[in-house]
Design an enzyme around this catalytic site. Structure first.
Site, mmCIF file in Angstrom:
data_model
loop_
_atom_site.group_PDB
_atom_site.id
_atom_site.type_symbol
_atom_site.label_atom_id
_atom_site.label_comp_id
_atom_site.label_asym_id
_atom_site.label_seq_id
_atom_site.Cartn_x
_atom_site.Cartn_y
_atom_site.Cartn_z
ATOM 1 N N ARG A 14 21.374 -9.928 -7.628
ATOM 2 C CA ARG A 14 21.067 -9.954 -9.067
ATOM 3 C C ARG A 14 22.373 -9.844 -9.868
ATOM 4 N NH1 ARG A 14 22.089 -7.423 -13.686
ATOM 5 N NH2 ARG A 14 21.678 -5.382 -12.772
ATOM 6 N N GLU A 144 20.552 0.322 -20.471
ATOM 7 C CA GLU A 144 21.726 -0.544 -20.649
ATOM 8 C C GLU A 144 22.704 0.058 -21.658
ATOM 9 O OE1 GLU A 144 21.006 -4.376 -22.359
ATOM 10 O OE2 GLU A 144 22.696 -5.283 -21.299
ATOM 11 N N THR A 177 27.737 -0.233 -18.247
ATOM 12 C CA THR A 177 27.594 -1.674 -18.457
ATOM 13 C C THR A 177 28.924 -2.400 -18.643
ATOM 14 O OG1 THR A 177 25.413 -1.320 -19.363
ATOM 15 C CG2 THR A 177 26.497 -3.373 -20.001
HETATM 16 C C1 KIV Z 1 21.683 -5.798 -16.757
HETATM 17 C C2 KIV Z 1 22.174 -4.421 -16.702
HETATM 18 C C3 KIV Z 1 21.231 -3.481 -16.101
HETATM 19 C C4 KIV Z 1 23.491 -4.303 -16.001
HETATM 20 O O1 KIV Z 1 23.733 -4.858 -14.970
HETATM 21 C C5 KIV Z 1 24.449 -3.410 -16.613
HETATM 22 O O2 KIV Z 1 24.180 -2.875 -17.679
HETATM 23 O O3 KIV Z 1 25.531 -3.243 -16.037
#
Ligand code: KIV
Length: 505
Positions: A14, A144, A177
């Protein structure tokens, strides 16, 4: 001592797929998931984001069918959205049983991106959690931009966690994030949440923008995080996520009170597979999995290892399914050569070892890569050269090969101290060289042997930089004999082979 168990969630499929230019096919996703769960034994795998595409839907369905028939459905997770149930329907149709719901972990994101109040956001989230629960989907919640939230809108984060503590969710996922946290902030933020919410399960999700991903993972675990999100080879958005191999080594070596399920010896195999499928090359100096990281280059290191493994640390290559190597090149000393000879089961006397070492250093000086596979060829060439007294030396040559003209050679040969220069043409550069040589010998009323066989080979397993060996069979009136020449240039190796012939006849 009872150890504290930490869950590892792999998000190569992902977040790792958010590496610019990467797209995994259905079969890539299935194969990687199978390897991650069955071979590497990660606890959970995040395989996709909901709603992304038709292809992604098919991939998730294929993985879920395999997971269903093997009892792994709870290990497979999909990132989902607060979107009036669209993600939920998508996941139900694909057979997904665990969602990682993306919500806002900072007031900044909530206000400027969603343009909502905390109350509106919480109420929509509660609705998603309830509907998912009714449809048999378990929920983990991503906050997030949580790291920014802790810095600039901590009250909001705490208000949100107070709300989440009342919800039927399994885990709270804390992403850095933008990869902005320092190790000490990571420790402080997670320690604070750990003490305020002892019953919540916290996963930490590091990004590597400042190259602090692994350091932050270490601090997160020390501070009491229950789980970590990692990616194979550190793939992921921008500078990537915390790399799985380094994080595992750091936990195993520096946190004896902590336990993880992962099988270290499978790490390299999985890394190489992901490298192949993603087409993202692993940097040669990437800890644990890079090509060079278990190679000692300096002769002094090999010498120290010979005496008492003086240049080893706890990162033994065998732990990760790899082997230590000793590089061959201009900084190799005798000890590097000896280590490689041991591997090949060969032994040389001191004098020959010195000559071979000298030859390897000369090749390294010419910027040529010398591999272990080349070593038997170099040894044979060096030992072979001892047999020839150099009465005849090819001092210099110019070979040409151009479109529309026959290849030509101008050569200068020293025979017993006398320099003779001549030129000739031929069907190829080496043929032109041999024709020029024949002219020199004709002038002296001598005949060169006939070339009756010509073979070229490179060491098996060598790369495009390889040394090549030209083996020529010659015939005179009363004998047939073979000479060998070795060089990274094929024509030069043939000329070296021919020079040996000149000193035999
Ligand atoms: C999409 C989000 C969960 C992500 O990968 C992040 O904030 O790092």
């Amino acid at each position: 001592m009872t150890k504290r168990k930490i869950e590892i969630m792999d998000t190569t499929l992902r977040d790792g797929e958010q590496t610019s230019g990467v797209s995994f096919s259905i079969s890539d996703k299935l194969t990687i998931t199978q390897l991650l769960i069955e071979e590497l034994q990660v606890d959970r795998v995040e395989i996709a984001s909901a709603r992304v595409s038709e292809g992604e839907f098919e991939a998730v369905k294929a993985v879920m069918e395999w997971a269903e028939s093997n009892g792994y459905t709870e290990k497979i997770e999909v990132l989902s959205f607060v979107d009036n149930g669209v993600s939920i329907d998508w996941m139900v149709n694909a057979g997904v049983r665990v969602q990682n719901l993306l919500t806002k972990g900072s007031l900044n994101h909530l206000t400027y991106q969603l343009k909502k109040t905390p109350e509106q956001h919480f109420s929509e989230i509660a609705q998603v959690i309830k509907v998912s629960h009714d449809k048999n989907i378990e929920t983990n919640v991503y906050l997030e931009d949580w790291s920014n939230g802790m810095r600039s809108s901590r009250e909001y984060v705490l208000q949100y966690l107070d709300f989440l503590a009342t919800q039927p969710i399994k885990r709270v996922l804390l992403p850095d994030t933008l990869g902005i946290l320092t190790p000490s902030e990571t420790f402080d933020f997670i320690s604070l949440l750990r003490s305020k919410y002892p019953k919540l399960h916290f996963d930490f999700h590091a990004h590597n923008d400042y190259d602090l991903g692994t350091a932050n993972v270490l601090e997160a675990v020390k501070a009491g995080a229950n789980g970590l999100h990692l990616t194979v080879n550190g793939m992921g958005e921008r500078a990537g996520n915390a790399p799985l191999a380094s994080a595992v080594a750091v936990i195993n070596d520096f946190l004896p009170e902590v336990e993880i399920n992962l099988i270290e010896s499978s790490i390299y195999k999985v890394s190489k597979l992901v490298e192949t499928f993603s087409r993202v090359r692993i940097p040669a100096n990437k800890p644990i999995v890079g090509d060079n990281v278990f190679t000692q280059t300096a002769g002094i290191h090999a010498d120290g290892d010979n005496k008492k493994n003086l240049y080893f640390n706890d990162l033994l290559p065998e732990r990760f399914g790899r082997k230590r190597k000793y590089a061959l090149g201009k900084t190799s000393g005798k000890a590097n050569i000896e280590k490689n000879l041991q591997e090949l089961g060969l032994k040389l006397n001191d004098d020959d070892l010195k000559r071979v070492t000298q030859r390897v250093i000369e090749l390294g000086d010419k910027k040529e890569t010398v591999t272990q596979e080349d070593l038997p060829y170099i040894i044979s060439d060096v030992l072979d050269s001892k047999l020839y007294e150099e009465k005849v030396v090819v001092e210099s040559y110019v070979l040409t090969n151009s479109k529309g003209l026959r290849p030509s050679a101008t050569i200068s040969v020293c025979i017993e101290g006398k320099l003779i220069e001549t030129n000739a043409q031929g069907d190829g550069q080496f043929d032109a060289f041999m024709n020029a040589l024949s002219k020199v010998y004709d002038e002296k009323n001598l005949t060169l042997p006939k070339l009756i066989d010509y073979a070229v080979r490179i060491a098996p397993g060598s790369d495009s930089d390889a040394l090549c060996e030209t083996i020529i069979t010659w015939e005179t009136e009363n004998k047939t004999f073979i000479t060998r020449g070795l060089d990274s240039d094929q024509t030069v190796s043939a000329i070296k082979s021919a020079q040996k012939m000149l000193n035999i006849i």
